[in-house]
Design an enzyme around this catalytic site. Sequence first.
Site, PDB file in Angstrom:
ATOM      1  N   GLY A  13       0.767  -1.245   0.000  1.00  0.00           N
ATOM      2  CA  GLY A  13       0.000   0.000   0.000  1.00  0.00           C
ATOM      3  C   GLY A  13       0.797   1.292   0.000  1.00  0.00           C
ATOM      4  N   ASN A  15       1.351   3.127  -2.733  1.00  0.00           N
ATOM      5  CA  ASN A  15       0.568   4.058  -3.562  1.00  0.00           C
ATOM      6  C   ASN A  15      -0.657   4.554  -2.803  1.00  0.00           C
ATOM      7  OD1 ASN A  15       1.570   4.508  -6.461  1.00  0.00           O
ATOM      8  ND2 ASN A  15       1.939   2.323  -6.108  1.00  0.00           N
ATOM      9  N   ARG A  66     -15.500 -14.917 -11.439  1.00  0.00           N
ATOM     10  CA  ARG A  66     -14.924 -13.578 -11.293  1.00  0.00           C
ATOM     11  C   ARG A  66     -16.042 -12.531 -11.213  1.00  0.00           C
ATOM     12  NH1 ARG A  66      -9.705 -12.736 -11.904  1.00  0.00           N
ATOM     13  NH2 ARG A  66      -9.145 -14.499 -13.187  1.00  0.00           N
ATOM     14  N   ARG A  92      -6.119  -8.876  -8.552  1.00  0.00           N
ATOM     15  CA  ARG A  92      -7.159  -9.662  -9.237  1.00  0.00           C
ATOM     16  C   ARG A  92      -7.534  -8.998 -10.552  1.00  0.00           C
ATOM     17  NH1 ARG A  92      -7.343 -14.368  -7.698  1.00  0.00           N
ATOM     18  NH2 ARG A  92      -9.461 -14.590  -8.455  1.00  0.00           N
ATOM     19  N   ASN A 108      -5.938   2.683 -12.845  1.00  0.00           N
ATOM     20  CA  ASN A 108      -4.922   1.751 -12.357  1.00  0.00           C
ATOM     21  C   ASN A 108      -3.547   2.386 -12.548  1.00  0.00           C
ATOM     22  OD1 ASN A 108      -3.730  -0.778 -11.547  1.00  0.00           O
ATOM     23  ND2 ASN A 108      -3.313  -1.215 -13.713  1.00  0.00           N
ATOM     24  N   HIS A 110       0.521   1.246 -13.280  1.00  0.00           N
ATOM     25  CA  HIS A 110       1.342   0.117 -13.729  1.00  0.00           C
ATOM     26  C   HIS A 110       2.800   0.559 -13.774  1.00  0.00           C
ATOM     27  CE1 HIS A 110       2.276  -3.610 -15.740  1.00  0.00           C
ATOM     28  NE2 HIS A 110       3.004  -2.922 -16.612  1.00  0.00           N
ATOM     29  N   GLU A 143     -11.438  -3.762 -20.291  1.00  0.00           N
ATOM     30  CA  GLU A 143     -11.504  -5.209 -20.022  1.00  0.00           C
ATOM     31  C   GLU A 143     -10.236  -5.960 -20.394  1.00  0.00           C
ATOM     32  OE1 GLU A 143     -15.113  -7.368 -20.297  1.00  0.00           O
ATOM     33  OE2 GLU A 143     -16.351  -5.557 -20.257  1.00  0.00           O
ATOM     34  N   ASP A 146      -3.994  -3.988 -18.352  1.00  0.00           N
ATOM     35  CA  ASP A 146      -3.063  -2.862 -18.516  1.00  0.00           C
ATOM     36  C   ASP A 146      -3.188  -2.215 -19.887  1.00  0.00           C
ATOM     37  OD1 ASP A 146      -2.074  -3.370 -15.939  1.00  0.00           O
ATOM     38  OD2 ASP A 146      -0.615  -4.805 -16.692  1.00  0.00           O
ATOM     39  N   GLU A 175       5.691   6.695  -9.306  1.00  0.00           N
ATOM     40  CA  GLU A 175       4.293   6.278  -9.123  1.00  0.00           C
ATOM     41  C   GLU A 175       3.620   7.148  -8.076  1.00  0.00           C
ATOM     42  OE1 GLU A 175       3.430   2.106  -8.624  1.00  0.00           O
ATOM     43  OE2 GLU A 175       5.325   1.530  -9.528  1.00  0.00           O
TER      44      GLU A 175
HETATM   45  C1  GRF Z   1       3.044  -0.899  -7.773  1.00  0.00           C
HETATM   46  O1  GRF Z   1       4.288  -1.111  -8.359  1.00  0.00           O
HETATM   47  C2  GRF Z   1       1.978  -0.702  -8.827  1.00  0.00           C
HETATM   48  O2  GRF Z   1       2.453  -0.041  -9.974  1.00  0.00           O
HETATM   49  C3  GRF Z   1       1.581  -2.105  -9.157  1.00  0.00           C
HETATM   50  O3  GRF Z   1       1.605  -2.782  -7.927  1.00  0.00           O
HETATM   51  C4  GRF Z   1       2.529  -2.145  -7.050  1.00  0.00           C
HETATM   52  C5  GRF Z   1       1.794  -1.797  -5.793  1.00  0.00           C
HETATM   53  O4  GRF Z   1       2.657  -1.322  -4.800  1.00  0.00           O
HETATM   54  N1  GRF Z   1       0.288  -2.138  -9.824  1.00  0.00           N
HETATM   55  P1  GRF Z   1       2.082  -0.685  -3.473  1.00  0.00           P
HETATM   56  O5  GRF Z   1       1.228  -1.743  -2.792  1.00  0.00           O
HETATM   57  O6  GRF Z   1       1.281   0.530  -3.838  1.00  0.00           O
HETATM   58  O7  GRF Z   1       3.287  -0.346  -2.645  1.00  0.00           O
END
Ligand code: GRF
Length: 203
Positions: A13, A15, A66, A92, A108, A110, A143, A146, A175
């Site tokens: 967590g 981010n 799902r 997921r 999202n 990435h 859908e 990424d 990020e």
């Molecule tokens: C990050 O690298 C994000 O880009 C990817 O999963 C990771 C999550 O990291 N989708 P965190 O849990 O936010 O530290």
Amino acid sequence: MTLNLGVLISGRGTNLRAILVAAAERRLDARIALVLSNRPDAGGLEVARHHGAPTQVLPHQGYASRAAYDAALVEALRARAVDTVALAGFDRLLSGVLLKAFPGRVVNIHPALLPAFPGLHAQRQALDYGVRLTGATVHFVDEEVDHGPIIAQAVVPVRDDDTEETLAERILAEEHRIYPAALQLLASGRLRVEGRRVVGGLP
Ligand code: GRF
């Protein structure tokens, strides 16, 4: 418009923390209405509690499909009046059920410059390929994995002595900068999606 944000996590967590801090500092016009993890041991749950954000664990096991799990996700998010969903290390794949419930409101992050290196282990993929530049991408979710329209990207150099860990760390710093900024663009209502292109994104 103040976002009523639902953040979906599965892990540590960082981010999520960047989003919570940005909201607390008013750089991001958002209320974190729910932090939901599919894993009870996700470190991000503690991050959320530390910041006083509501948390919920919704394990993905035991659902028939799902779509059935996603219906439960939608119910949990709706119960908190969530209007925007940020995936932050949620591991997921989503079905159309969640995307249809929040059209154009699921984003999202990435750890690569999409469309390069989608999927798992994006940093490893970048090292193995030998690119000199990689980075981070915030995008709308569709859908395909990424794949949706790109809101923000940041470039990160690859060094000769990089390991997956050192590269991941350098990407993560970007990020944490671009995710709250991209969400703020969404909050400001200035983003416009034209086909695959997002007008008003970053940089
Ligand atoms: C990050 O690298 C994000 O880009 C990817 O999963 C990771 C999550 O990291 N989708 P965190 O849990 O936010 O530290």
